[in-house]
Enzyme design. Structure first.
Site, PDB file in Angstrom:
ATOM      1  N   LYS A  98       0.675  -0.973  -0.043  1.00 15.62           N
ATOM      2  CA  LYS A  98      -0.024   0.166   0.007  1.00 15.62           C
ATOM      3  C   LYS A  98       0.924   1.154   0.006  1.00 15.62           C
ATOM      4  O   LYS A  98       1.650   1.501   1.010  1.00 15.62           O
ATOM      5  CB  LYS A  98      -0.895  -0.056   1.300  1.00 15.62           C
ATOM      6  CG  LYS A  98      -1.972  -0.766   1.189  1.00 15.62           C
ATOM      7  CD  LYS A  98      -3.038  -0.855   2.051  1.00 15.62           C
ATOM      8  CE  LYS A  98      -3.995  -2.073   2.057  1.00 15.62           C
ATOM      9  NZ  LYS A  98      -3.541  -3.372   1.655  1.00 15.62           N
ATOM     10  N   ASP A 134      -1.398  -2.338  -4.420  1.00 13.61           N
ATOM     11  CA  ASP A 134      -2.677  -2.230  -3.781  1.00 13.61           C
ATOM     12  C   ASP A 134      -3.581  -1.007  -4.130  1.00 13.61           C
ATOM     13  O   ASP A 134      -2.844   0.087  -4.165  1.00 13.61           O
ATOM     14  CB  ASP A 134      -2.938  -2.482  -2.402  1.00 13.61           C
ATOM     15  CG  ASP A 134      -2.702  -3.868  -2.042  1.00 13.61           C
ATOM     16  OD1 ASP A 134      -2.642  -4.840  -2.913  1.00 13.61           O
ATOM     17  OD2 ASP A 134      -2.617  -4.290  -0.730  1.00 13.61           O
ATOM     18  N   ARG A 184      -4.824  -6.866 -10.903  1.00 13.40           N
ATOM     19  CA  ARG A 184      -5.781  -7.551 -10.001  1.00 13.40           C
ATOM     20  C   ARG A 184      -7.131  -6.792  -9.937  1.00 13.40           C
ATOM     21  O   ARG A 184      -6.910  -5.442  -9.650  1.00 13.40           O
ATOM     22  CB  ARG A 184      -5.340  -7.438  -8.536  1.00 13.40           C
ATOM     23  CG  ARG A 184      -6.206  -8.301  -7.369  1.00 13.40           C
ATOM     24  CD  ARG A 184      -5.989  -7.985  -6.198  1.00 13.40           C
ATOM     25  NE  ARG A 184      -4.428  -8.355  -5.768  1.00 13.40           N
ATOM     26  CZ  ARG A 184      -3.941  -7.906  -4.902  1.00 13.40           C
ATOM     27  NH1 ARG A 184      -4.183  -6.710  -4.384  1.00 13.40           N
ATOM     28  NH2 ARG A 184      -2.538  -8.416  -4.689  1.00 13.40           N
ATOM     29  N   LYS A 187     -13.494  -5.717  -6.054  1.00  9.11           N
ATOM     30  CA  LYS A 187     -14.796  -5.120  -5.917  1.00  9.11           C
ATOM     31  C   LYS A 187     -14.291  -3.621  -5.351  1.00  9.11           C
ATOM     32  O   LYS A 187     -14.948  -2.664  -5.713  1.00  9.11           O
ATOM     33  CB  LYS A 187     -15.797  -5.620  -5.257  1.00  9.11           C
ATOM     34  CG  LYS A 187     -16.492  -6.925  -5.923  1.00  9.11           C
ATOM     35  CD  LYS A 187     -17.565  -7.683  -5.013  1.00  9.11           C
ATOM     36  CE  LYS A 187     -17.907  -8.850  -5.756  1.00  9.11           C
ATOM     37  NZ  LYS A 187     -19.239  -9.442  -4.935  1.00  9.11           N
ATOM     38  N   ARG A 288     -11.564  -3.313   7.568  1.00  8.52           N
ATOM     39  CA  ARG A 288     -12.217  -3.549   6.284  1.00  8.52           C
ATOM     40  C   ARG A 288     -12.704  -5.244   6.309  1.00  8.52           C
ATOM     41  O   ARG A 288     -13.801  -5.353   5.524  1.00  8.52           O
ATOM     42  CB  ARG A 288     -11.184  -3.306   5.239  1.00  8.52           C
ATOM     43  CG  ARG A 288     -10.956  -1.832   4.954  1.00  8.52           C
ATOM     44  CD  ARG A 288     -10.240  -1.637   3.586  1.00  8.52           C
ATOM     45  NE  ARG A 288      -8.623  -2.088   3.633  1.00  8.52           N
ATOM     46  CZ  ARG A 288      -7.937  -1.398   4.384  1.00  8.52           C
ATOM     47  NH1 ARG A 288      -7.794  -0.468   5.099  1.00  8.52           N
ATOM     48  NH2 ARG A 288      -6.730  -2.117   4.248  1.00  8.52           N
TER      49      ARG A 288
HETATM   50  C1  LIG Z   1      -6.508 -10.817  -3.115  1.00  3.58           C
HETATM   51  C2  LIG Z   1      -7.319 -10.071  -2.781  1.00  3.58           C
HETATM   52  C3  LIG Z   1      -6.750  -8.495  -2.815  1.00  3.58           C
HETATM   53  C4  LIG Z   1      -7.587  -7.547  -2.381  1.00  3.58           C
HETATM   54  N1  LIG Z   1      -6.885  -6.016  -2.816  1.00  3.58           N
HETATM   55  C5  LIG Z   1      -7.556  -5.022  -2.689  1.00  3.58           C
HETATM   56  C6  LIG Z   1      -7.228  -3.747  -2.816  1.00  3.58           C
HETATM   57  O1  LIG Z   1      -6.113  -3.438  -3.318  1.00  3.58           O
HETATM   58  N2  LIG Z   1      -7.903  -2.600  -2.641  1.00  3.58           N
HETATM   59  C7  LIG Z   1      -9.296  -2.736  -2.309  1.00  3.58           C
HETATM   60  O2  LIG Z   1     -10.053  -1.795  -2.158  1.00  3.58           O
HETATM   61  N3  LIG Z   1      -9.876  -3.912  -2.160  1.00  3.58           N
HETATM   62  C8  LIG Z   1      -9.023  -4.982  -2.002  1.00  3.58           C
HETATM   63  N4  LIG Z   1      -9.449  -6.374  -2.038  1.00  3.58           N
HETATM   64  C9  LIG Z   1     -10.993  -6.573  -1.081  1.00  3.58           C
HETATM   65  C10 LIG Z   1     -11.931  -6.369  -2.186  1.00  3.58           C
HETATM   66  O3  LIG Z   1     -12.265  -5.241  -2.838  1.00  3.58           O
HETATM   67  C11 LIG Z   1     -13.465  -6.936  -1.650  1.00  3.58           C
HETATM   68  O4  LIG Z   1     -13.806  -5.875  -0.450  1.00  3.58           O
HETATM   69  C12 LIG Z   1     -13.439  -8.206  -0.761  1.00  3.58           C
HETATM   70  O5  LIG Z   1     -12.543  -8.957  -1.689  1.00  3.58           O
HETATM   71  C13 LIG Z   1     -14.719  -8.743  -0.678  1.00  3.58           C
HETATM   72  O6  LIG Z   1     -15.378  -8.664  -1.882  1.00  3.58           O
HETATM   73  P1  LIG Z   1     -15.522 -10.041  -2.809  1.00  3.58           P
HETATM   74  O7  LIG Z   1     -15.251  -9.989  -4.287  1.00  3.58           O
HETATM   75  O8  LIG Z   1     -15.079 -11.272  -2.032  1.00  3.58           O
HETATM   76  O9  LIG Z   1     -17.317 -10.174  -2.885  1.00  3.58           O
HETATM   77  P2  LIG Z   1     -18.424 -10.218  -1.726  1.00  3.58           P
HETATM   78  O10 LIG Z   1     -19.716 -10.332  -2.261  1.00  3.58           O
HETATM   79  O11 LIG Z   1     -18.074  -9.233  -0.674  1.00  3.58           O
HETATM   80  O12 LIG Z   1     -18.191 -11.720  -0.997  1.00  3.58           O
HETATM   81  C14 LIG Z   1     -18.300 -12.887  -1.465  1.00  3.58           C
HETATM   82  C15 LIG Z   1     -18.382 -14.214  -0.406  1.00  3.58           C
HETATM   83  O13 LIG Z   1     -17.056 -14.008  -0.028  1.00  3.58           O
HETATM   84  C16 LIG Z   1     -17.205 -14.407   1.320  1.00  3.58           C
HETATM   85  N5  LIG Z   1     -16.442 -13.212   1.767  1.00  3.58           N
HETATM   86  C17 LIG Z   1     -16.169 -11.863   1.423  1.00  3.58           C
HETATM   87  N6  LIG Z   1     -15.553 -11.144   2.259  1.00  3.58           N
HETATM   88  C18 LIG Z   1     -15.344 -11.667   3.501  1.00  3.58           C
HETATM   89  C19 LIG Z   1     -14.843 -11.529   4.901  1.00  3.58           C
HETATM   90  N7  LIG Z   1     -14.345 -10.249   5.059  1.00  3.58           N
HETATM   91  N8  LIG Z   1     -15.103 -12.239   5.848  1.00  3.58           N
HETATM   92  C20 LIG Z   1     -15.931 -13.579   5.262  1.00  3.58           C
HETATM   93  N9  LIG Z   1     -16.150 -13.970   4.385  1.00  3.58           N
HETATM   94  C21 LIG Z   1     -15.973 -13.130   3.144  1.00  3.58           C
HETATM   95  C22 LIG Z   1     -18.470 -14.404   1.742  1.00  3.58           C
HETATM   96  O14 LIG Z   1     -18.795 -15.749   1.666  1.00  3.58           O
HETATM   97  C23 LIG Z   1     -19.354 -13.586   0.650  1.00  3.58           C
HETATM   98  O15 LIG Z   1     -20.510 -14.013   0.667  1.00  3.58           O
HETATM   99  C24 LIG Z   1      -8.714  -7.469  -2.013  1.00  3.58           C
HETATM  100  C25 LIG Z   1      -9.470  -8.622  -2.167  1.00  3.58           C
HETATM  101  C26 LIG Z   1      -8.709  -9.947  -2.648  1.00  3.58           C
HETATM  102  C27 LIG Z   1      -9.563 -11.067  -2.380  1.00  3.58           C
END
Ligand SMILES: Cc1cc2nc3c(=O)[nH]c(=O)nc-3n(C[C@H](O)[C@H](O)[C@H](O)COP(=O)(O)OP(=O)(O)OC[C@H]3O[C@@H](n4cnc5c(N)ncnc54)[C@H](O)[C@@H]3O)c2cc1C
Length: 308
Positions: A98, A134, A184, A187, A288
């Site tokens: 970051k 990131d 990468r 969401k 987060r």
């Molecule tokens: C490898 C990686 C790197 C990332 N880097 C960044 C970044 O640089 N900047 C940024 O803004 N965001 C980053 N994120 C976070 C991202 O933006 C989302 O907030 C996060 O991934 C949740 O979204 P989702 O796509 O998993 O979908 P969602 O719809 O949120 O989740 C789908 C399902 O995944 C599971 N899940 C998701 N989150 C959680 C949790 N916290 N605890 C338990 N179960 C959960 C649940 O089963 C949920 O129903 C990153 C995420 C990943 C996986």
């Protein structure tokens, strides 16, 4: 509804002090941040890579207030890379950084962050791996993309993150979907205003698919950062339609979330990278994770009540 409240709390110093000091917090934190030191994290890296997974390592910390902290962040990554060298994992273990932790928000921050991150990118290249920048809140992104472009002149494999919830991201994806580029798609995890970002889950999911299509049809290397089962299935289908082989894209998920799915995708022959965070300044990262899933907050609060 709770998500935005928790994200606001993630920026509050008072909440940081309260939650960081609560005696019951640590076991809940450990689920997402499995160590405080390099010594703690090396066995975790060995365990994950031993199971056929890959890792991207994040030394937690952000929003620093003094240049010395930025230097300390650089040194923490250099120490980690020194240990990774001994493990000889090459690109199976990369770094996520970051830029706010490298001084981006301080006076002269753009240059400071670039100066601090460059040695980390160099050291990573020396051991045959790379760094991904990131994405933080939207106000930091022009600087992040400019640093990314600068680093790519010497280290074209340097990756960056784009966030589907931002209106700007489709254009960013088109610019980035070029040969040799590693992107990468996530969401988005920050509290963003309606003037710059979609607010509804279904809108964000639809944008994710549109942007993923751009990446899959482009010439770069897409990294699908999501735990969402629907998006994972759609990614596989888009990759197939774009004629991509299994090693021409990868999945990425966070340590502590859907661990069985990590193993299932790896067993199917996919590249599956686990974003593994460690360190002592875990507050922002942890909050987060609570904001993403209300059940995490309920679990956290229950553990406070039962122990308290
Ligand atoms: C490898 C990686 C790197 C990332 N880097 C960044 C970044 O640089 N900047 C940024 O803004 N965001 C980053 N994120 C976070 C991202 O933006 C989302 O907030 C996060 O991934 C949740 O979204 P989702 O796509 O998993 O979908 P969602 O719809 O949120 O989740 C789908 C399902 O995944 C599971 N899940 C998701 N989150 C959680 C949790 N916290 N605890 C338990 N179960 C959960 C649940 O089963 C949920 O129903 C990153 C995420 C990943 C996986």
């Amino acid at each position: 509804m709770l998500g935005p409240v928790i994200l606001a709390a993630s920026r509050s110093d008072r909440m940081r002090r309260l939650i960081s000091a609560a005696p019951v917090t640590k076991p809940v934190v450990d689920r997402f941040i499995p160590g405080e030191t390099v010594g703690d994290i090396v066995p975790v890296i060995r365990d994950l890579t031993g199971k056929g997974l890959e890792v991207t390592m994040d030394v937690v910390g952000e929003d620093i207030t003094a240049p010395e902290q930025a230097t300390a962040a650089r040194d923490a990554y250099l120490e980690l890379i020194g240990r990774l060298k001994e493990l000889e994992l090459g690109e199976r273990a990369e770094m996520s950084v970051k830029l706010s932790m490298f001084g981006q928000a301080l006076p002269g921050g753009h240059e400071l962050a670039l100066a601090n991150v460059r040695p980390v990118v160099e050291a990573a290249a020396e051991i045959g791996t790379t760094v991904t920048l990131d994405a933080e809140d939207h106000t930091t992104l022009d600087s992040m993309f400019a640093i990314h472009e600068e680093l790519r002149k010497d280290f074209p494999q340097t990756g960056c993150v784009i966030q589907a919830y931002l209106f700007r991201t489709e254009d960013d994806a088109r610019r980035l979907a070029a040969a040799g580029s590693r992107v990468r798609l996530v969401k988005g995890a920050y509290k963003e205003p309606a003037s710059v970002a979609y607010q509804q889950k279904h809108e964000i999911d639809k944008a994710y698919v549109r942007i993923l299509k751009v990446l899959m049809e482009g010439e770069g290397y897409p990294m699908i950062g999501s735990h969402d089962p629907r998006l994972i299935t759609i990614s596989q289908e888009l990759a197939r339609r774009a004629g991509r082989k299994l090693d021409e894209y990868e999945f990425q998920m966070l340590y502590g979330i859907r661990g069985d799915e990590h193993l299932r995708l790896a067993a199917e022959g996919h590249r599956m990278r686990v974003y593994t965070a460690y360190g002592t300044d875990w507050y922002g990262y942890f909050m987060r994770r609570l904001a993403e899933k209300p059940a995490n907050l309920q679990f956290f609060l229950r553990s406070m009540v039962s122990k308290g």
